[in-house]
Scaffold this active site. Structure first.
Site, short mmCIF file in Angstrom:
data_model
loop_
_atom_site.label_atom_id
_atom_site.label_comp_id
_atom_site.label_asym_id
_atom_site.label_seq_id
_atom_site.Cartn_x
_atom_site.Cartn_y
_atom_site.Cartn_z
CG HIS A 48 -67.78 5.56 -23.44
ND1 HIS A 48 -68.96 5.68 -22.74
CD2 HIS A 48 -68.13 5.27 -24.73
CE1 HIS A 48 -69.98 5.49 -23.57
NE2 HIS A 48 -69.50 5.23 -24.77
CG HIS A 72 -70.19 0.93 -27.93
ND1 HIS A 72 -69.57 0.83 -26.71
CD2 HIS A 72 -70.59 2.22 -28.05
CE1 HIS A 72 -69.60 2.00 -26.11
NE2 HIS A 72 -70.21 2.88 -26.90
CD GLU A 76 -69.99 7.00 -36.72
OE1 GLU A 76 -70.04 6.06 -37.53
OE2 GLU A 76 -70.39 8.15 -36.98
CG ASP A 77 -66.33 7.52 -32.31
OD1 ASP A 77 -66.97 8.04 -33.24
OD2 ASP A 77 -66.75 7.43 -31.15
CG ASP A 139 -73.26 4.21 -25.90
OD1 ASP A 139 -72.21 4.66 -25.39
OD2 ASP A 139 -73.75 4.64 -26.97
CG ASP A 259 -98.60 6.73 -4.23
OD1 ASP A 259 -98.26 7.92 -4.31
OD2 ASP A 259 -99.27 6.13 -5.07
MN MN Z 1 -70.47 5.05 -26.82
#
Ligand code: MN
Length: 752
Positions: A48, A72, A76-77, A139, A259
Site C-alpha cells: 500500500h 506514511h 500509526e500502525d 493515500d 455536452d
Molecule cells: Mn495509508
C-alpha cells in the site's frame, strides 16, 4: 509489489538528482516496520505505501514527499516512532509523517459539530506543509481503488467521506484528474445501480459516436492547420459522476445532456489560444452563454483555459477547452504541477492560487467562533464554484456561485454591506437578490443609518456576509419580536376585556421578573412567555375562561398546518422552527401551559407556547422541508407562513421587510415528522410508466398525499405529486432517482 530499484528508477526518471540512498533507506525501513502485516485484500500491507508513492511519482514530486508516502502509515500502525523518523530521515520528513498520522486519527464523517472540529484539525495538519495533503490524497486514492475488499458498511462511509471532503479538496488544489477518479470510485460504491445505468448508457453512446468524435477531431485539426495553427486535439468523454451530478444540479434527463463529449485544443502560446478561438468561432456558430475566459480571469485554483461551445459538424454541440500545454498541466495536476522540477530544484510554489486559498481558509480557523459555523462556510466555499465580479474601479471580487450583490457588498467591506440599499449590475439597477454572474460589474448604492434586514442572513452565501448580518440584525430582530409581542398582548388584553397600557405593564414587571416592558414584549413575541400570564400579572384576579374552547381561525381560508411547531429565538438570535416528536404534538393531553391539546376544526394544532395566538403553517403550494432555506412571513393576528427561500410567492412581500422572520429548522431527527413538498413531472406515455414512478417513491419510503395527472400531448403527461418527506435530502434522493428513469422526461420541485 514494487521492487526497491523500481521505486528509485521511477523517481530518477523525472529527477536525475534524486537522493537514492534516502529512497532506499525509506523502502527498507517501511518494509521492516510493516513486517508481515496484511491488508484486507490479503496482500502484504507494505504494497500500500508503495502504491501511494507510485501515484506521487506520476505527479513528479520531490524526494521528501515520496519518502513520506512510503513511511506514511508507520507511526500509526507499527512500532516506529516519530522521534526515530526524525533521526533516521529528517525533521522535514518527520513533519510530513506527523501530519499524515494526525489526519489518520480524525473521524471526518461524524456528527456535525465533531466533523467541523475534525475538519479544522485536518486543515491545520495540511497547513504545516501542503505536501501532507498531496500524500493524503494519494493515500485515499489507493484506498478507494482497493475498497472492494472492505465490508459493505465501511465502504459506504469511506466513499461518502471521499466525496464530501477529499474530492473537493483535490479540486481546490486543481488536481482534476485525481478528483474525477475519487468521485467515480465513490459513486460506484455509494450508488452501484445508478452508476451501472449511467456507465451502460455512456458505453452505448460512445459506441454509436466513435466515428463522430474522430471526425470532429480531424475537422478541428484541419481547420486550425489551415490558419497556420498547430494544435493537439483530445476528445474526451465526461465521467459518470460528473454526468450524474450535472443531471442532479440542472434537473435534466440523460437525453438532454448535450455536452457528454468535450474536446481539448492544446496549443503553444496564449496568443495562439485566442487565434484558435477565432478560427473556431468563424467556422461554427457559437452557443450563446457558454463562452468563458479563464485565461484572463483564472479560477482560484489557478485553472486557466478558454471554454466555448459551438454547433459543430453534423449539427452536434461541441464543447471546447482551448489552452496552452502549461495550462493543461496545471489543469490536470493543479498544485502538484507547480512542484515540477524547475532548474533542478524542487519547490512548491507558495504563490499559487491553491496555496493561497489554503492559507486563507486556515486564517479563518483562527477567527471562526464555532466549529459548526466554520464548517458551514468552508463547505460552502469548497463545494461551490466561484463567480468573478468587479467593482466599478476594476477590483476583482471572487465569490462563491449563487452569491448576490449583498455578498459582494460585504466582500468589499462590512460597512458597505451594512449600508447597502441597492445595486447596479453592469450599469443597470438590479434587485439586491440577483444571482451574480461571472464578469458582472457591481456598484452598490448605500444609505447611512440602514440596518440590514434579518432575512438577508438566509439569502447570502458567504460566511462573511452571514456573520456581519447576524451581528447587525441582532438588535433589529429583538425589536421585531417586541413588536410581535405587543400585537399579541394587545389582542390578549382586548379578548380579556381589560385595559392595557405600558404604564400598567410597568407595575407588573416584578411579578413577571423582567427588567423592562420591552423585555416582556420580546419574551411574548418569542413565545417564552404566554400572553395569558401577562394579563394575569397585570390583573391578578383575572380568570382565563377560554383556554378549553377551540379558537376559530381568524378570517379567510386556512392553509393546512402540518403539526405543532414552535418559533423560538436561540442564543445566536436566530429564530428556530422546532418540531417536537409526535407524542409531544398535543396528544399528551395538554400538559404544561399553552400546549392545550386542543385542535381546531381542520385538525390544525395551535403552536405551542403562544396560546394559539400564532399559527405556523406551510406555504399552501409546495410546502417546505427541513434542509430548505426558509423564511417566515408574519401576518399579524394570523400567524407565520413558512416559505422556501426560492418560492416565487415571496415576491409579493418584497416591500414589507418587517413581515419577514428569519427562521431556521430545528428538527428532532427521531420525531418521525414528515413535511409537505410538491413535484411536477413530465412522463412519457407508455404502459407501466406511472407504476415505475410510484415505485421509485415507494422504494424511498416517500408518502404520496395526492396526485393529479393531465395528458398533455399524445406522448407526454404532466403529473403533479404532493409528497410527505423527512427532509430535503430525502426529497432530493427521490427526485434524482426519478430523473434517472427513462420514462420521466423532467422533474421539478414546485415552490408555491
Ligand atoms: Mn495509508
Amino acid at each position: 509489489m514494487m521492487r526497491q530499484y523500481e521505486l528509485v528508477e521511477r523517481v530518477k526518471a523525472y529527477n536525475p538528482g534524486a537522493d537514492e540512498g534516502l529512497l532506499n533507506r525509506a523502502y527498507v525501513y517501511a518494509m521492516r516496520a510493516h513486517g508481515t502485516q496484511k491488508r484486507a485484500s490479503g496482500d502484504p500491507f507494505f504494497a500500500h505505501p508503495l502504491e501511494v508513492a507510485a501515484i506521487l511519482t506520476d505527479l513528479r514530486l520531490d524526494d521528501a514527499t515520496i519518502v513520506a508516502a512510503v513511511l506514511h502509515d508507520t507511526v500509526e500502525d507499527t512500532a516506529a516512532t516519530l522521534d526515530e523518523i526524525n533521526r533516521v530521515f529528517s525533521p522535514e520528513i518527520g513533519t510530513l509523517v506527523d501530519g499524515l498520522t494526525k489526519i489518520k486519527r480524525l473521524d471526518l464523517v461524524s456528527k456535525r459539530a465533531a466533523q467541523g472540529e475534525n475538519f479544522r484539525k485536518l486543515l491545520l495538519a495540511i497547513a504545516a506543509d501542503v505536501r501532507v495533503l498531496l500524500v493524503k490524497l494519494a493515500d485515499r486514492l489507493h484506498n478507494m481503488r482497493t475498497l472492494q475488499h472492505m465490508p459493505a458498511e465501511k465502504r459506504a462511509r469511506i466513499a461518502q467521506e471521499t466525496l464530501d471532503i477529499y474530492a473537493p479538496l483535490a479540486s481546490r488544489m486543481g488536481m482534476q484528474e485525481l478528483r474525477e477518479e475519487l468521485e467515480d470510485l465513490s459513486f460506484v460504491n455509494l450508488k452501484p445501480d445508478v452508476y451501472a445505468t449511467i456507465a451502460k448508457r455512456l458505453a452505448d453512446l460512445s459506441a454509436k459516436s466513435e466515428r463522430l468524435v474522430e471526425s470532429i477531431e480531424r475537422d478541428l485539426i484541419a481547420k486550425l492547420a489551415h490558419a497556420g495553427i498547430t494544435a493537439t486535439v483530445k476528445g474526451r468523454q465526461k465521467r459518470p459522476y460528473s454526468i450524474w451530478s450535472k443531471m442532479e444540479r440542472k434537473s435534466v434527463a440523460f437525453e438532454q445532456l448535450s455536452d457528454i463529449f468535450g474536446f481539448r485544443v492544446i496549443v503553444d502560446t496564449v496568443d495562439t489560444c485566442y487565434r484558435a478561438l477565432g478560427v473556431v468561432h468563424t467556422t461554427w456558430p457559437m452557443v450563446p452563454g457558454r463562452y468563458k475566459d479563464y485565461i484572463s480571469t483564472p479560477k482560484q485554483n489557478d485553472y486557466r483555459s478558454i471554454h466555448t461551445t459551438v454547433i459543430g459538424p453534423k449539427s452536434q454541440r461541441v464543447e471546447l477547452q482551448i489552452r496552452t500545454t502549461a495550462m493543461d498541466e496545471i489543469g490536470e495536476y493543479g498544485i502538484a504541477a507547480h512542484a515540477l522540477y524547475k532548474d533542478g530544484a524542487p519547490h512548491l510554489a507558495t504563490e499559487s492560487g491553491a496555496y493561497q486559498w489554503l492559507r486563507r481558509t486556515i486564517e479563518l480557523l483562527a477567527e471562526g467562533d464555532s466549529p459548526e459555523e466554520f464548517l458551514e462556510h468552508t463547505k460552502l466555499e469548497l463545494f461551490q464554484d466561484q463567480v468573478f465580479c468587479f467593482t466599478p474601479k476594476g477590483r476583482l471580487i471572487a465569490l462563491p456561485r449563487g452569491a448576490t450583490p449583498i455578498d459582494f457588498a460585504y466582500a468589499v467591506h462590512t460597512d458597505v454591506g451594512n449600508t447597502a440599499v441597492g445595486a447596479k449590475i453592469n450599469g443597470r439597477i438590479a434587485p439586491l437578490l440577483t444571482e451574480l454572474q461571472n464578469g458582472d460589474e457591481v456598484e452598490i448604492a448605500r444609505a447611512d443609518g440602514q440596518i440590514p434586514p434579518a432575512a438577508w442572513e438566509s439569502l447570502v452565501v458567504t460566511g462573511k456576509a452571514r456573520a456581519a448580518i447576524r451581528r447587525a440584525t441582532r438588535s433589529a430582530v429583538r425589536r421585531q419580536y417586541a413588536g410581535l409581542g405587543r400585537q399579541i398582548l394587545d389582542r390578549a388584553f382586548e379578548r380579556a376585556g381589560k385595559n392595557f397600557s405600558d404604564e400598567k405593564l410597568r407595575g407588573a414587571l416584578p411579578r413577571l421578573a423582567r427588567q423592562s416592558t420591552e423585555d416582556v414584549f420580546a419574551a411574548v413575541g418569542r413565545g417564552e412567555m404566554f400572553s395569558g400570564d401577562v394579563v394575569k400579572a397585570v390583573y391578578p384576579d383575572y380568570k382565563d375562561e377560554r383556554r378549553a374552547a377551540s379558537q376559530p381561525a381568524p378570517g379567510g381560508p386556512r392553509p393546512h398546518v402540518t403539526g405543532a411547531g414552535r418559533l423560538s429565538l436561540d442564543k445566536d438570535q436566530t429564530v428556530r422552527l422546532t418540531w417536537p416528536g409526535k407524542d409531544a404534538t398535543g396528544k399528551d393531553g395538554g400538559k404544561g401551559p399553552g400546549s392545550g391539546g386542543e385542535t381546531t376544526e381542520d385538525g390544525a394544532i395551535p403552536i405551542r407556547g403562544l396560546d394559539s395566538d400564532l399559527l405556523v403553517r406551510f406555504a399552501p403550494d409546495g410546502g417546505a422541508v427541513p434542509g430548505d432555506r426558509i423564511v417566515g412571513i408574519l401576518t399579524p393576528g394570523e400567524g407565520v407562513t413558512i416559505y422556501p427561500i426560492q418560492s416565487p410567492a415571496l415576491a409579493a412581500f418584497d416591500n414589507e421587510p418587517d413581515r419577514w422572520l428569519d427562521v431556521r429548522w430545528d428538527v428532532d431527527g427521531a420525531s418521525n415528522q414528515r413535511f409537505p413538498a410538491r413535484l411536477a413531472l413530465q412522463s412519457i406515455n407508455e404502459p407501466g410508466s406511472f407504476a415505475q414512478i410510484a415505485q421509485v417513491i415507494a422504494d424511498h419510503d416517500g408518502n404520496i398525499d395526492n396526485i393529479s395527472m393531465k395528458r398533455r400531448t399524445q406522448d407526454f403527461t404532466d403529473v403533479t405529486i404532493d409528497l410527505a418527506v423527512w427532509d430535503l435530502k430525502h426529497l432530493n434522493a427521490i427526485v434524482s432517482e426519478l430523473r434517472a428513469k427513462r420514462v420521466v422526461s423532467r422533474v421539478d420541485r414546485v415552490n408555491g
